[in-house]
Design an enzyme around this catalytic site. Sequence first.
Site, PDB file in Angstrom:
ATOM      1  N   ARG A 158      79.965 -82.386 -25.274  1.00  0.00           N
ATOM      2  CA  ARG A 158      79.627 -83.116 -24.064  1.00  0.00           C
ATOM      3  C   ARG A 158      80.850 -83.897 -23.605  1.00  0.00           C
ATOM      4  NH1 ARG A 158      76.258 -79.948 -23.691  1.00  0.00           N
ATOM      5  NH2 ARG A 158      73.986 -80.206 -23.533  1.00  0.00           N
ATOM      6  N   GLU A 179      81.321 -83.918 -14.382  1.00  0.00           N
ATOM      7  CA  GLU A 179      81.088 -82.535 -13.975  1.00  0.00           C
ATOM      8  C   GLU A 179      80.105 -82.521 -12.799  1.00  0.00           C
ATOM      9  OE1 GLU A 179      79.887 -79.803 -17.029  1.00  0.00           O
ATOM     10  OE2 GLU A 179      81.374 -80.564 -18.437  1.00  0.00           O
ATOM     11  N   HIS A 198      83.049 -75.539 -18.754  1.00  0.00           N
ATOM     12  CA  HIS A 198      81.776 -75.689 -19.465  1.00  0.00           C
ATOM     13  C   HIS A 198      81.143 -74.318 -19.723  1.00  0.00           C
ATOM     14  CE1 HIS A 198      78.135 -78.594 -20.115  1.00  0.00           C
ATOM     15  NE2 HIS A 198      78.151 -77.622 -21.005  1.00  0.00           N
TER      16      HIS A 198
END
Length: 377
Positions: free
Chosen positions: A204, A233, A250
């Site tokens: 994360r 993000e 990601h």
Amino acid sequence: MKIVADENIPLLESFFGGLGDITALPGRKITASDLETADILLVRSVTEVNETLLKGTSVRFVGTCTIGTDHLDTDYLDSRNIAYANAPGCNAISVMNYVVSALVTLGESKHQDWRKFSVGVVGIGNVGSMVINTLQGLGMDVVGYDPYKDDYASQEAKDKVWQQDVVTLHTPITHSGDHPTHHMVTEALLNQMKPDACIINSGRGAVIDNAALKTFLSTHPQFSAILDVWENEPCPNSELMKLCLLATPHIAGYSLDGKLNGSAMIYEAVCEFLGLPKRLKLAQLMSEAPLRKIALSQEVDRLYVLNKAVRCMYDVRDDHFRMMPLMDMDDGEKREAFDAIRKNYPSRRDFGALNVAFQKAQISDELNVLGFKMRSK
């Protein structure tokens, strides 16, 4: 039965079409109005599922086709008796593949055999334990730390993990408790690491203080960062991206195998919730890999073979180059481009989808540890 789902969930119609009417939407754009009459909500990690999204709706079940649940307000779901499920371990192999491919590139950038790096793994869940087992199976020096796992929770383990050549992060994001992970990696902690170390984050984004890392990288050119996840993000900081050895959008867990495993696990969870038989199996729906087999000659260099086999199935540099144009975009363009990469991501298969034919038995050992299917010529 009305189902609202993230349009990026693979095999959405194949798995769930027989259970109800599906409305597929961009995950970040699902709103409460879309859910007013919905029974089931299916998401990935980009959808924040909380009171704001669900209040006043008829949603009775939430399924996230991902390992993590930090995007779900589980306290709110529990308080409203809304059932929910995630897909633990669904893409652990995919993330392990990402870490190995990243190590291959790091080794080449340092003109070193990446198998000689010492590695610290922070967070020993499904992903972290797979990374540890795989790298140890290759004979690498690996240590781990996780305050919630007895075998890895000591102060000695905590101190030691940050002193390795490479530190790879596999923790959820938490803001409270005895061991919060939000901004766990600060500038002070970075200063305690080896000056030429590398930090990899595929967990994360906010586990690392991104502003602190940007400052640190700008003043410590020997230090490397490989980031797949970011604060803010889908609008990561452009200056930080430029300072990273590898910057990806990601997608560490974004192999087709990982995503399909997530879909299959949530399909089974929905069937259980509805009291229906599980009629579909992933094997029925999985397509063949575009590259299915390679053959090795008798005269091979082990490191060369490892690197080539890894990159046959996944070359992390491809995703870095997909990200490069974002570095010069304004925030609005960057958001759209970041999500577009994920939405249009090419089919990527796990190492296990490749058959490797070999003549020398010893060549097979490390490839087998990485998950490749081996057969003797």
